[in-house]
Write a protein that holds these residues in place. Structure first.
Motif, mmCIF file in Angstrom:
data_model
loop_
_atom_site.group_PDB
_atom_site.id
_atom_site.type_symbol
_atom_site.label_atom_id
_atom_site.label_comp_id
_atom_site.label_asym_id
_atom_site.label_seq_id
_atom_site.Cartn_x
_atom_site.Cartn_y
_atom_site.Cartn_z
ATOM 1 N N ALA A 193 0.813 -1.392 -0.032
ATOM 2 C CA ALA A 193 0.087 -0.091 0.010
ATOM 3 C C ALA A 193 0.983 1.216 0.034
ATOM 4 C CB ALA A 193 -0.992 0.055 1.398
ATOM 5 N N VAL A 194 0.291 2.367 -0.357
ATOM 6 C CA VAL A 194 0.846 3.769 -0.346
ATOM 7 C C VAL A 194 0.083 4.517 0.577
ATOM 8 C CG1 VAL A 194 1.555 5.716 -1.290
ATOM 9 C CG2 VAL A 194 2.013 3.736 -2.464
ATOM 10 N N HIS A 195 0.640 5.117 1.653
ATOM 11 C CA HIS A 195 -0.421 5.826 2.579
ATOM 12 C C HIS A 195 0.282 7.196 2.787
ATOM 13 C CE1 HIS A 195 -3.337 5.919 6.168
ATOM 14 N NE2 HIS A 195 -2.297 6.828 6.502
ATOM 15 N N ALA A 196 -0.449 8.461 2.111
ATOM 16 C CA ALA A 196 -0.136 9.793 2.216
ATOM 17 C C ALA A 196 -0.804 10.624 2.825
ATOM 18 C CB ALA A 196 0.275 9.944 0.668
ATOM 19 N N MET A 197 -0.194 11.778 3.386
ATOM 20 C CA MET A 197 -0.712 12.974 3.706
ATOM 21 C C MET A 197 -0.546 13.852 2.605
ATOM 22 S SD MET A 197 -0.380 16.256 4.846
ATOM 23 C CE MET A 197 -2.223 16.694 4.720
ATOM 24 N N ALA A 198 -1.837 14.157 1.769
ATOM 25 C CA ALA A 198 -1.711 15.170 0.810
ATOM 26 C C ALA A 198 -3.059 15.521 0.346
ATOM 27 C CB ALA A 198 -1.012 14.526 -0.550
ATOM 28 N N GLY A 199 -3.047 16.801 0.116
ATOM 29 C CA GLY A 199 -4.252 17.469 -0.544
ATOM 30 C C GLY A 199 -5.363 17.836 0.345
ATOM 31 N N SER A 200 -6.505 18.444 -0.027
ATOM 32 C CA SER A 200 -7.609 19.021 0.560
ATOM 33 C C SER A 200 -8.783 18.827 -0.143
ATOM 34 C CB SER A 200 -7.301 20.517 1.080
ATOM 35 O OG SER A 200 -8.375 21.109 1.596
ATOM 36 N N VAL A 201 -9.896 18.417 0.540
ATOM 37 C CA VAL A 201 -11.145 18.134 -0.229
ATOM 38 C C VAL A 201 -12.172 19.434 0.111
ATOM 39 C CG1 VAL A 201 -13.273 16.784 -0.565
ATOM 40 C CG2 VAL A 201 -11.190 15.593 -0.096
ATOM 41 N N SER A 202 -12.194 19.900 1.045
ATOM 42 C CA SER A 202 -13.307 20.878 1.484
ATOM 43 C C SER A 202 -12.626 22.046 2.239
ATOM 44 C CB SER A 202 -14.307 20.443 1.992
ATOM 45 O OG SER A 202 -14.215 19.682 3.215
ATOM 46 N N GLY A 203 -11.433 21.918 2.720
ATOM 47 C CA GLY A 203 -10.813 23.240 3.330
ATOM 48 C C GLY A 203 -10.744 24.420 2.507
ATOM 49 N N PRO A 204 -10.441 25.482 3.418
ATOM 50 C CA PRO A 204 -10.376 26.735 2.696
ATOM 51 C C PRO A 204 -9.008 26.809 1.482
ATOM 52 C CG PRO A 204 -9.789 27.132 4.795
ATOM 53 C CD PRO A 204 -10.284 25.790 4.474
ATOM 54 N N ILE A 205 -8.979 27.925 0.974
ATOM 55 C CA ILE A 205 -7.964 27.816 -0.266
ATOM 56 C C ILE A 205 -7.329 29.166 0.147
ATOM 57 C CG2 ILE A 205 -6.974 28.248 -2.284
ATOM 58 C CD1 ILE A 205 -9.467 26.582 -3.337
ATOM 59 N N VAL A 206 -6.024 29.250 0.523
ATOM 60 C CA VAL A 206 -5.062 30.352 1.110
ATOM 61 C C VAL A 206 -4.042 30.611 0.172
ATOM 62 C CG1 VAL A 206 -3.753 31.396 2.918
ATOM 63 C CG2 VAL A 206 -5.547 29.878 3.286
ATOM 64 N N ASP A 207 -4.183 32.194 -0.530
ATOM 65 C CA ASP A 207 -3.218 32.304 -1.694
ATOM 66 C C ASP A 207 -3.216 31.266 -2.871
ATOM 67 O OD1 ASP A 207 -2.818 34.578 0.005
ATOM 68 O OD2 ASP A 207 -0.942 33.640 0.789
ATOM 69 N N GLY A 208 -4.430 30.750 -3.151
ATOM 70 C CA GLY A 208 -4.335 29.833 -4.444
ATOM 71 C C GLY A 208 -4.068 28.474 -3.820
ATOM 72 N N VAL A 209 -3.481 28.185 -2.865
ATOM 73 C CA VAL A 209 -3.313 26.913 -2.166
ATOM 74 C C VAL A 209 -4.323 26.178 -1.426
ATOM 75 C CG1 VAL A 209 -1.340 25.536 -1.074
ATOM 76 C CG2 VAL A 209 -1.011 27.478 -2.706
ATOM 77 N N ALA A 210 -4.689 24.859 -1.518
ATOM 78 C CA ALA A 210 -5.500 24.001 -0.679
ATOM 79 C C ALA A 210 -4.727 23.327 0.332
ATOM 80 C CB ALA A 210 -6.641 23.354 -1.387
ATOM 81 N N GLU A 211 -3.579 22.818 -0.137
ATOM 82 C CA GLU A 211 -2.690 22.029 0.368
ATOM 83 C C GLU A 211 -1.464 21.911 0.071
ATOM 84 O OE1 GLU A 211 -0.361 19.019 2.394
ATOM 85 O OE2 GLU A 211 -1.371 18.654 0.091
ATOM 86 N N TRP A 212 -0.171 22.126 0.711
ATOM 87 C CA TRP A 212 1.311 22.324 0.240
ATOM 88 C C TRP A 212 1.740 20.963 -0.167
ATOM 89 C CZ3 TRP A 212 3.794 26.296 -1.570
ATOM 90 C CH2 TRP A 212 3.134 27.702 -1.162
ATOM 91 N N ASN A 213 1.640 19.851 0.290
ATOM 92 C CA ASN A 213 2.366 18.639 -0.329
ATOM 93 C C ASN A 213 1.940 18.436 -1.622
ATOM 94 O OD1 ASN A 213 3.522 18.017 2.273
ATOM 95 N ND2 ASN A 213 2.472 16.391 2.772
ATOM 96 N N ALA A 214 0.486 18.755 -1.881
ATOM 97 C CA ALA A 214 0.326 18.471 -3.142
ATOM 98 C C ALA A 214 0.556 19.681 -4.228
ATOM 99 C CB ALA A 214 -1.428 18.457 -3.429
#
Length: 326
Positions: A193-214
């Motif tokens: 398996a691959v298990h990763a912390m990445a992305g955002s589904v419904s969180g706010p967008i700050v300066d055009g970024v929803a999540e930084w790993n992604a």
């Protein structure tokens, strides 16, 4: 470290298991009733589950590594540094060496990845990188670790060949993970398996970024989303906003004291790996939004599991278990 500001959604849902189902980008209620499923970690009496951990060595990565290196049900077989995150290879080795020394742990093999991300990448804020370079409460130990001569993707591929049931845990930009999938596809397919912390589904967008790993390497995440190895993503908006009070290992307390994060995303992600009863997930074909960096969007049926909520009480109980294990 995945976001610069505290998140109102997390603040209103400190115990996310009690929240109502979140909405997708079209405003429709999404299905979050699917549990994370059978844990890939060891059952009682079995050998610990082998892991390779890919990290950018931010503050929450250090807590996640502390948790995994002390957890009785897993065995960290190697650590790879993603140089498209906060730190270059040499600085990352110093910070990781400091953590290994603080934990009085036996160092696993370590390898570094490439420093050039794919197209559309955004650089982490300079202040975040500078904070990570200080060790985030851990004193860096220059010279304590020496990187393997083989690149990160090759080390991971070799372990996948030789280690049955190997799980790849990704805590930073997915550059190294994508390199394994593209350069060593047969070995990537051998991962359990691959298990990763990445992305955002419904969180706010700050300066055009929803999540930084992604956002730091969206092309890499897109590659991993399209690969065939079982994939679970823990997005930032699934993580409760709280300090991990029951993780009492001294090295962890030093990192917490030196940091001001609204949530400990990578720590929660690895706790969800070993305690899947903490979360609920949505299985679909997930793609990246074309303009909101790091936004995950469901696009029909598919095999990728994205965690939609995590129960903070279950996570805290797992932190306490690791702290008590010595």
């Amino acid at each position: 470290m995945k976001r610069a500001t505290a998140v109102a959604f997390l603040a209103s849902c400190a115990v996310l298991a009690g929240c109502s189902a979140p909405a997708d980008l079209d405003g429709e209620t999404t299905e979050v009733g699917l549990p994370l499923g059978p844990t890939p970690t060891a059952a009682p009496g079995q050998d610990p589950t082998p892991l390779v951990v890919d990290t950018d060595l931010g503050a929450d990565d250090l807590l996640a590594l502390t948790f995994l290196l002390r957890h009785p049900d897993v065995h960290v077989r190697a650590i790879t540094i993603t140089a498209t995150g906060f730190l270059d290879c040499d600085t990352g080795l110093d910070v990781l060496g400091g953590l290994i020394s603080a934990l009085d742990a036996s160092p696993p093999p370590v390898a570094c990845g490439r420093s050039n991300p794919g197209p559309g990448a955004r650089s982490f804020p300079a202040a975040w990188a500078a904070a990570a370079a200080t060790g985030s409460g851990i004193t860096p130990d220059a010279g304590a670790l020496t990187a393997s001569p083989e690149p990160a993707a090759q080390l991971i591929a070799g372990l996948a060949q030789s280690t049955q049931g190997l799980v790849l845990v990704a805590l930073g930009p997915l550059t190294n993970v994508a390199d394994v999938a593209m350069q060593h596809p047969q070995d990537y397919a051998k991962l359990a398996a691959v298990h990763a912390m990445a992305g955002s589904v419904s969180g706010p967008i700050v300066d055009g970024v929803a999540e930084w790993n992604a956002a730091a390497d969206p092309a890499a995440l897109q590659t991993v989303l399209g690969a065939h190895t079982p994939l679970t993503l823990v997005p930032e908006d699934a993580v409760p906003q709280a300090n991990p009070d029951t993780l009492t290992i001294p090295a962890a307390r030093a990192v917490i004291a030196a940091s001001t994060l609204p949530a400990w995303w990578d720590l929660a992600a690895v706790a969800a790996l070993v305690a899947p009863q903490a979360g609920r997930a949505q299985t679909a074909q997930w793609v990246l939004h074309p303009t909101a960096a790091g936004r995950l969007v469901p696009d029909g049926d598919g095999p990728v599991r994205v965690v939609r909520s995590l129960d903070g009480a279950v996570l805290e109980a797992e932190y306490a278990r690791v702290s008590a294990s010595g």
